[in-house]
Motif scaffolding. Structure first.
Motif, short mmCIF file in Angstrom:
data_model
loop_
_atom_site.label_atom_id
_atom_site.label_comp_id
_atom_site.label_asym_id
_atom_site.label_seq_id
_atom_site.Cartn_x
_atom_site.Cartn_y
_atom_site.Cartn_z
N VAL A 290 3.72 -4.52 -5.50
CA VAL A 290 3.80 -3.78 -6.60
C VAL A 290 4.67 -2.84 -7.28
CG1 VAL A 290 2.77 -1.09 -5.39
CG2 VAL A 290 1.55 -2.82 -5.09
N PHE A 291 5.40 -3.09 -6.67
CA PHE A 291 6.73 -3.04 -7.01
C PHE A 291 7.23 -3.79 -8.46
CE2 PHE A 291 11.08 -0.83 -6.80
CZ PHE A 291 10.59 0.05 -6.88
N GLY A 292 7.14 -5.10 -8.10
CA GLY A 292 8.33 -5.88 -8.92
C GLY A 292 7.18 -6.40 -10.45
N ASN A 293 5.86 -6.45 -9.64
CA ASN A 293 4.77 -7.74 -10.23
C ASN A 293 3.55 -6.75 -10.43
OD1 ASN A 293 4.32 -9.39 -12.12
ND2 ASN A 293 4.13 -11.13 -9.67
N ARG A 294 3.36 -5.55 -10.76
CA ARG A 294 1.95 -4.54 -11.04
C ARG A 294 1.17 -5.43 -11.54
NH1 ARG A 294 3.85 0.99 -10.23
NH2 ARG A 294 1.35 0.89 -10.92
N LYS A 295 1.49 -6.25 -12.39
CA LYS A 295 -0.04 -6.83 -13.32
C LYS A 295 -0.47 -7.71 -12.37
CE LYS A 295 -0.48 -4.70 -16.94
NZ LYS A 295 1.00 -4.00 -17.76
N SER A 296 -0.06 -8.14 -11.14
CA SER A 296 -0.26 -9.19 -10.68
C SER A 296 -1.77 -9.02 -9.97
CB SER A 296 0.82 -10.20 -9.68
OG SER A 296 0.88 -9.08 -8.69
N LYS B 262 4.65 11.84 -0.77
CA LYS B 262 5.46 11.12 0.23
C LYS B 262 4.88 10.46 1.08
CE LYS B 262 8.19 14.88 1.76
NZ LYS B 262 8.04 16.05 2.45
N VAL B 263 5.48 8.94 1.07
CA VAL B 263 4.92 8.12 2.17
C VAL B 263 5.85 7.50 3.30
CG1 VAL B 263 4.09 6.19 2.23
CG2 VAL B 263 3.42 7.93 0.80
N LEU C 104 1.04 -1.60 -0.24
CA LEU C 104 0.06 0.11 -0.23
C LEU C 104 0.37 1.35 -0.04
CD1 LEU C 104 -2.70 1.41 0.35
CD2 LEU C 104 -2.25 1.19 2.77
N ALA C 105 1.89 1.49 0.96
CA ALA C 105 2.93 2.64 0.43
C ALA C 105 3.11 2.64 -0.52
CB ALA C 105 4.41 2.00 1.83
N ILE C 106 3.71 1.62 -1.36
CA ILE C 106 4.13 1.55 -2.68
C ILE C 106 3.39 2.09 -3.77
CG2 ILE C 106 5.94 0.81 -4.34
CD1 ILE C 106 6.91 -0.98 -1.95
N ALA C 107 1.93 1.38 -3.81
CA ALA C 107 0.98 2.21 -4.37
C ALA C 107 0.89 3.46 -3.80
CB ALA C 107 -0.16 0.83 -3.92
N THR D 39 -3.01 -2.24 -5.15
CA THR D 39 -3.40 -0.59 -5.73
C THR D 39 -4.60 0.09 -6.15
OG1 THR D 39 -1.96 -1.39 -7.34
CG2 THR D 39 -3.02 0.90 -8.20
N ASP D 40 -5.81 -0.34 -6.22
CA ASP D 40 -7.64 0.29 -6.07
C ASP D 40 -7.48 0.48 -4.40
OD1 ASP D 40 -7.39 -0.83 -8.71
OD2 ASP D 40 -8.37 -2.73 -8.30
#
Ligand SMILES: Nc1ncnc2c1ncn2[C@@H]1O[C@H](COP(=O)(O)OP(=O)(O)O)[C@@H](O)[C@H]1O
Ligand SMILES: [Mg+2]
Length: 432
Positions: free
Chosen positions: A381-387, A195-196, A184-187, A394-395
């Motif tokens: 969310v960083f390495g495999n965004r489509k998963s 800024k997170v 969630l932080a990365i998203a 991300t939603d």
């Protein structure tokens, strides 16, 4: 052995710090208390400065304070202690039963005034009484939702633009708190260059460093020795940057260091972070310990993570009983079902009916991505965004931004009119 903390709180002793400049007096006070099985002398100090330092280090419940001492006197030390270390209650001791001393002591925040000489009984019964009063005062403040005063006087600072605090909690371990907090932080960071900051408040066994593959050079424990002078530079100095742009405040590398972090400390640190970041995400562990409660109290959103099974749902239900009792605004706690589609999962409608709270988001079971992320130290969310896992989180980030991101034209924190309909309840019947 005062470094040890007791797990069974029923057996917890009242921790006493003795402050007097005369060595014989310190010794005789210590002896007076020696045979009381519910009391433990955790230290002795010979000056006001020493008293303040030891109160920070030994975390006494009660400070027995002499008034007249060379250097910082007992009244000044009491003022400092009651402001900075609300867990400690001060009992003044003086040979003078002077009305002015008494008044000044009470103004400084002392709870009791003993005139020397006093008997062992006088002393012991005032310690117990003041301790009990301190406990009930704390509990009632917290129940009323009044934050127990912080360490740094953060509240007194001029209001700065305030970030949003999102706490990821579950009364049960292994439900995916750390996974969700980290992603969630990365998203959020990626959504609009917010800024997170990500705080690992799972102090004993934090996973954030591992999930982000970060070397923990600095941790939250490094802030504690200077907690009274906490400022943004100091905080910035202990944050560990992740390549996504998220800044992590990691848990101590050794579990015993976790004991140094008191609820007021964590709260003060998070409040300071909120002046620096748009979003502060806190990962927690599975206990409604004071540390966690203190953070829940000031959270804008609590993501209550549950898996779709009976034990987890039962715990979530208990959790909502607690938030009801604490009179949190209804929208504060968001119920999130993780691994929502796993085999044998209880369906959302039944979960909502049981918990009487709408489900705000469902996150699918995605073992392949979760395992890969864990092995590589690269969050989905960083390495495999489509998963599927990354997409669901991300939603969720988007939902949170929509709910929390301050709209420019709007006054911050406008209270809703009392007659406003309970919007959240409306979601209930909408689930298909
Ligand atoms: N949606 C999911 N799908 C598959 N595995 C998951 C999912 N969420 C979490 N996990 C896995 O479950 C385990 C526990 O997750 P974790 O985030 O450490 O939980 P907690 O912090 O609540 O103890 C980890 O191995 C994690 O990779
Ligand atoms: Mg965890």
């Amino acid at each position: 052995m005062h470094g040890m903390t007791d797990a069974g709180s029923a057996q917890r002793k009242i921790r006493v710090l003795i402050v007097d400049d005369i060595p014989e007096t310190r010794e005789s006070l210590r002896k007076l208390l020696y045979f009381e099985s519910d009391l433990e002398v955790v230290g002795t100090a010979a000056s006001g400065e020493d008293a303040v330092r030891q109160t920070r280090e030994t975390r006494p419940d009660i400070v027995l304070m002499d008034i007249n001492m060379p250097g910082m006197d007992g009244i000044t030390a009491t003022e400092t202690i009651t402001q900075k270390f609300p867990y400690a209650q001060v009992i003044m001791m003086s040979v003078q039963a002077d009305a002015d001393y008494l008044r000044r002591s009470m103004l400084a925040g002392a709870r009791e005034f003993l005139t020397k000489p006093f008997t062992a009984d006088d002393l012991v019964s005032s310690i117990r009484r003041v301790y009990e009063l301190g406990l009930s005062r704390r509990v009632s403040l917290e129940q009323a939702g009044v934050p127990v005063e912080g360490v740094t006087g953060v509240a007194a600072k001029p209001a700065k633009p305030r970030g949003k605090l999102i706490t990821v909690f579950s009364p049960k371990g292994g439900t995916g708190r750390s996974t969700i907090a980290v992603n969630l932080a990365i998203a959020l960071q990626g959504l609009a260059d917010y800024k997170v900051a990500l705080v690992d408040a799972s102090l004993q066994f934090g996973d954030v460093a591992v999930l982000l593959n970060l070397q923990a050079a600095r941790s939250i424990a490094d802030l504690i020795p200077q907690i009274k002078d906490l400022d943004s530079d100091m905080i910035a100095g202990v944050l560990t940057p992740h390549s996504s742009g998220v800044k992590a405040l990691l848990a101590p590398s050794r579990p015993e260091l976790a004991d140094l972090v008191a609820p007021e400390h964590l709260k003060a640190i998070v409040q300071e972070l909120l002046t620096l970041f748009d979003f502060v995400i806190v990962d927690t562990w599975a206990s409604l310990h004071d540390l966690v409660l203190g953070i829940l109290d000031i959270s804008d959103r609590i993501l209550l993570i549950t898996t779709p099974d009976i034990p987890s749902i039962k715990n979530a239900k208990l959790f909502f009983e607690v938030t009801d009792a604490l009179q949190y605004p209804e929208e504060r706690a968001m119920l999130i079902i993780n691994m929502a589609d796993r085999r044998g999962a209880i369906n959302v409608r039944d979960i909502e009916a049981s918990i009487k709270h709408p489900v705000a988001a469902k996150i699918p079971l995605d073992e392949r991505s979760a395992i890969q992320a864990a092995n590589e130290g690269v969050p989905v969310v960083f390495g495999n965004r489509k998963s599927p896992l990354a997409q669901a989180i991300t939603d969720l980030a988007q939902t949170l931004v929509a709910e929390l991101a301050p709209k420019p034209a709007e006054q911050p924190e406008t209270p809703e009119p009392a007659s406003a309909p309970k919007v959240r309840r409306g979601l209930f019947g909408r689930t298909t």
